[in-house]
Design a protein around this motif. Structure first.
Motif, PDB file in Angstrom:
ATOM      1  N   PHE A  44      51.881 -17.279  13.664  1.00  0.00           N
ATOM      2  CA  PHE A  44      51.580 -18.923  14.410  1.00  0.00           C
ATOM      3  C   PHE A  44      52.384 -19.068  15.707  1.00  0.00           C
ATOM      4  CE2 PHE A  44      51.520 -23.489  14.067  1.00  0.00           C
ATOM      5  CZ  PHE A  44      50.380 -23.642  13.979  1.00  0.00           C
ATOM      6  N   GLN A  45      51.228 -19.436  16.284  1.00  0.00           N
ATOM      7  CA  GLN A  45      52.405 -20.445  17.643  1.00  0.00           C
ATOM      8  C   GLN A  45      53.358 -19.088  18.385  1.00  0.00           C
ATOM      9  OE1 GLN A  45      53.159 -23.919  17.116  1.00  0.00           O
ATOM     10  NE2 GLN A  45      50.708 -24.316  17.558  1.00  0.00           N
ATOM     11  N   LYS A  46      53.239 -17.647  17.968  1.00  0.00           N
ATOM     12  CA  LYS A  46      53.576 -16.673  19.252  1.00  0.00           C
ATOM     13  C   LYS A  46      53.193 -15.903  20.313  1.00  0.00           C
ATOM     14  CE  LYS A  46      57.207 -17.134  15.711  1.00  0.00           C
ATOM     15  NZ  LYS A  46      57.001 -18.192  14.730  1.00  0.00           N
ATOM     16  N   PRO A  47      53.677 -15.570  20.875  1.00  0.00           N
ATOM     17  CA  PRO A  47      54.271 -15.131  22.304  1.00  0.00           C
ATOM     18  C   PRO A  47      52.638 -13.570  22.349  1.00  0.00           C
ATOM     19  CG  PRO A  47      56.234 -14.799  22.332  1.00  0.00           C
ATOM     20  CD  PRO A  47      55.285 -16.079  21.489  1.00  0.00           C
ATOM     21  N   VAL A  48      51.943 -13.488  23.200  1.00  0.00           N
ATOM     22  CA  VAL A  48      51.007 -12.340  23.069  1.00  0.00           C
ATOM     23  C   VAL A  48      51.357 -11.484  24.487  1.00  0.00           C
ATOM     24  CG1 VAL A  48      48.598 -11.988  22.133  1.00  0.00           C
ATOM     25  CG2 VAL A  48      49.561 -13.968  21.208  1.00  0.00           C
ATOM     26  N   THR A  49      51.271 -10.438  24.720  1.00  0.00           N
ATOM     27  CA  THR A  49      51.039  -9.947  25.783  1.00  0.00           C
ATOM     28  C   THR A  49      49.572  -9.178  25.576  1.00  0.00           C
ATOM     29  OG1 THR A  49      52.142  -8.301  25.550  1.00  0.00           O
ATOM     30  CG2 THR A  49      53.184 -10.605  26.949  1.00  0.00           C
ATOM     31  N   THR A  50      49.272  -8.436  26.130  1.00  0.00           N
ATOM     32  CA  THR A  50      47.937  -7.409  26.921  1.00  0.00           C
ATOM     33  C   THR A  50      48.511  -7.014  27.707  1.00  0.00           C
ATOM     34  OG1 THR A  50      45.794  -6.964  26.737  1.00  0.00           O
ATOM     35  CG2 THR A  50      46.462  -8.426  27.657  1.00  0.00           C
ATOM     36  N   ASN A  51      47.942  -5.125  27.664  1.00  0.00           N
ATOM     37  CA  ASN A  51      48.131  -4.310  28.923  1.00  0.00           C
ATOM     38  C   ASN A  51      46.674  -4.179  29.615  1.00  0.00           C
ATOM     39  OD1 ASN A  51      46.587  -3.253  26.453  1.00  0.00           O
ATOM     40  ND2 ASN A  51      48.230  -0.912  27.681  1.00  0.00           N
ATOM     41  N   ILE A  62      45.263 -18.397  22.617  1.00  0.00           N
ATOM     42  CA  ILE A  62      44.251 -18.656  21.292  1.00  0.00           C
ATOM     43  C   ILE A  62      44.373 -17.226  20.427  1.00  0.00           C
ATOM     44  CG2 ILE A  62      42.828 -19.520  22.892  1.00  0.00           C
ATOM     45  CD1 ILE A  62      41.020 -17.161  23.209  1.00  0.00           C
ATOM     46  N   LEU A  63      45.099 -16.792  20.113  1.00  0.00           N
ATOM     47  CA  LEU A  63      45.225 -15.334  19.340  1.00  0.00           C
ATOM     48  C   LEU A  63      46.240 -15.889  18.288  1.00  0.00           C
ATOM     49  CD1 LEU A  63      45.068 -12.100  21.300  1.00  0.00           C
ATOM     50  CD2 LEU A  63      43.096 -13.847  20.932  1.00  0.00           C
ATOM     51  N   THR A  64      47.228 -16.618  18.338  1.00  0.00           N
ATOM     52  CA  THR A  64      47.613 -17.130  17.578  1.00  0.00           C
ATOM     53  C   THR A  64      48.058 -18.393  16.977  1.00  0.00           C
ATOM     54  OG1 THR A  64      49.592 -16.860  19.230  1.00  0.00           O
ATOM     55  CG2 THR A  64      48.819 -15.104  17.755  1.00  0.00           C
ATOM     56  N   ASP A  65      46.532 -19.226  17.121  1.00  0.00           N
ATOM     57  CA  ASP A  65      46.757 -20.566  17.703  1.00  0.00           C
ATOM     58  C   ASP A  65      46.443 -21.118  16.129  1.00  0.00           C
ATOM     59  OD1 ASP A  65      43.623 -19.604  17.394  1.00  0.00           O
ATOM     60  OD2 ASP A  65      43.563 -21.630  18.938  1.00  0.00           O
ATOM     61  N   GLY A  66      46.418 -20.056  14.921  1.00  0.00           N
ATOM     62  CA  GLY A  66      45.579 -20.378  13.910  1.00  0.00           C
ATOM     63  C   GLY A  66      43.860 -20.707  13.568  1.00  0.00           C
ATOM     64  N   VAL A  67      43.515 -20.342  14.700  1.00  0.00           N
ATOM     65  CA  VAL A  67      42.038 -20.651  14.069  1.00  0.00           C
ATOM     66  C   VAL A  67      40.668 -19.965  14.266  1.00  0.00           C
ATOM     67  CG1 VAL A  67      40.279 -22.329  15.795  1.00  0.00           C
ATOM     68  CG2 VAL A  67      42.810 -23.087  16.227  1.00  0.00           C
ATOM     69  N   ARG A  68      40.035 -19.642  13.849  1.00  0.00           N
ATOM     70  CA  ARG A  68      39.450 -18.297  13.985  1.00  0.00           C
ATOM     71  C   ARG A  68      38.134 -18.414  14.204  1.00  0.00           C
ATOM     72  NH1 ARG A  68      40.534 -15.846   6.900  1.00  0.00           N
ATOM     73  NH2 ARG A  68      43.308 -15.933   7.542  1.00  0.00           N
ATOM     74  N   ASP A  69      37.525 -19.761  14.798  1.00  0.00           N
ATOM     75  CA  ASP A  69      36.701 -19.787  15.120  1.00  0.00           C
ATOM     76  C   ASP A  69      36.335 -18.520  16.662  1.00  0.00           C
ATOM     77  OD1 ASP A  69      33.842 -20.881  17.147  1.00  0.00           O
ATOM     78  OD2 ASP A  69      34.982 -23.340  16.351  1.00  0.00           O
ATOM     79  N   ARG A  70      35.272 -18.123  15.920  1.00  0.00           N
ATOM     80  CA  ARG A  70      34.469 -16.882  17.289  1.00  0.00           C
ATOM     81  C   ARG A  70      34.162 -17.521  18.424  1.00  0.00           C
ATOM     82  NH1 ARG A  70      29.125 -17.086  18.414  1.00  0.00           N
ATOM     83  NH2 ARG A  70      29.525 -15.281  19.418  1.00  0.00           N
ATOM     84  N   GLN A  71      35.039 -18.675  18.773  1.00  0.00           N
ATOM     85  CA  GLN A  71      33.726 -18.775  19.819  1.00  0.00           C
ATOM     86  C   GLN A  71      35.206 -19.492  20.856  1.00  0.00           C
ATOM     87  OE1 GLN A  71      31.742 -23.308  20.875  1.00  0.00           O
ATOM     88  NE2 GLN A  71      32.591 -23.625  18.169  1.00  0.00           N
ATOM     89  N   PHE A  72      36.167 -18.861  20.094  1.00  0.00           N
ATOM     90  CA  PHE A  72      37.608 -18.797  21.248  1.00  0.00           C
ATOM     91  C   PHE A  72      38.128 -17.424  21.362  1.00  0.00           C
ATOM     92  CE2 PHE A  72      37.499 -23.147  18.829  1.00  0.00           C
ATOM     93  CZ  PHE A  72      37.387 -23.302  20.352  1.00  0.00           C
ATOM     94  N   TYR A  73      37.432 -16.558  21.585  1.00  0.00           N
ATOM     95  CA  TYR A  73      37.672 -15.058  21.895  1.00  0.00           C
ATOM     96  C   TYR A  73      38.406 -14.521  23.322  1.00  0.00           C
ATOM     97  CZ  TYR A  73      33.276 -14.403  24.009  1.00  0.00           C
ATOM     98  OH  TYR A  73      32.025 -14.503  24.756  1.00  0.00           O
ATOM     99  N   VAL A  74      39.080 -14.363  23.031  1.00  0.00           N
ATOM    100  CA  VAL A  74      39.571 -13.023  23.830  1.00  0.00           C
ATOM    101  C   VAL A  74      38.669 -12.113  24.573  1.00  0.00           C
ATOM    102  CG1 VAL A  74      41.675 -12.098  26.057  1.00  0.00           C
ATOM    103  CG2 VAL A  74      41.594 -13.984  23.878  1.00  0.00           C
ATOM    104  N   LEU A  75      38.294 -11.849  26.312  1.00  0.00           N
ATOM    105  CA  LEU A  75      37.057 -11.188  26.456  1.00  0.00           C
ATOM    106  C   LEU A  75      38.861  -9.928  27.549  1.00  0.00           C
ATOM    107  CD1 LEU A  75      34.440  -9.609  26.218  1.00  0.00           C
ATOM    108  CD2 LEU A  75      33.795 -11.077  28.772  1.00  0.00           C
TER     109      LEU A  75
END
Length: 200
Positions: A44-51, A62-75
């Motif tokens: 929860f609220q921990k930092p996220v990185t990607t390659n 938003i990937l660690t904000d505790g919200v599972r709402d499908r509107q909030f996705y990373v493309l």
């Protein structure tokens, strides 16, 4: 002096209790009907990185904000190969389960390709890597041939939970994927669509 002591002591005890709760239970407590009592989401609220390259306007947090709402996705564009998202738990913790939620549009159910979940204390995942889930049957991601089954993303937003037989001590959690296939289609969509990564 005794009067001052009586006033200060309860305050000190309250502060000590708050600090001890924060150190023992990192993250945020999940709903009681989702996880056993006393289990907390350490991501929860921990930092996220990607390659990978993010092609919508979403922020990785938003990937660690505790919200599972499908509107909030990373493309994330995966046209040039599998990509990962990585959570830094900021300290080594005993991990007993990981829950991964991807976009779960009930109108277009989909199955993710080459999903791999790994744990490590090395941020580069060069050494001491524990793979806890792998359905990459042809080693497309170069992380070894997986034997886990592909799965259709639950359309209720519950995600895929991977439960470990014994805890693995790790600081970093890395999740791979290489696009998804929608029901009724024959070609993979070359985007990853993570919604939430939870670590318990």
């Amino acid at each position: 002096m005794r009067s001052l002591y009586r006033k200060v002591l309860p305050l000190l005890l309250t502060c000590a209790l708050i600090v001890s709760q924060m150190s023992v239970f990192p993250g945020t407590m999940v709903n009681a009907d989702e996880q056993p009592q006393g289990i907390y989401n350490a991501a929860f609220q921990k930092p996220v990185t990607t390659n990978g390259t993010i092609v919508n306007e979403a922020n990785l947090n938003i990937l660690t904000d505790g919200v599972r709402d499908r509107q909030f996705y990373v493309l994330i564009d995966v046209n040039d190969g599998p990509k990962w998202c990585q959570v830094d738990l900021e300290s080594e913790l005993p991990v007993v389960s990981i829950n991964l939620v991807n976009d779960y549009n009930p109108d277009t159910p989909r199955t993710g390709r080459d999903i791999i979940i790994q744990l490590s204390n090395d941020p580069d995942f060069a050494v001491d890597v524990t793979t806890v889930f792998n359905n990459d049957a042809d080693n497309s991601a170069g992380q070894g041939i997986g034997t886990d089954e592909e799965y259709e993303e639950p359309t209720d937003g519950s995600g895929k939970t991977v439960t470990l037989e014994t805890p693995v001590f790790a600081r970093y959690v890395r999740v791979w994927s290489w696009g998804h296939l929608r029901v009724g289609e024959t070609e993979y969509r070359m985007y990853n669509t993570p919604v939430e990564i939870e670590v318990y």
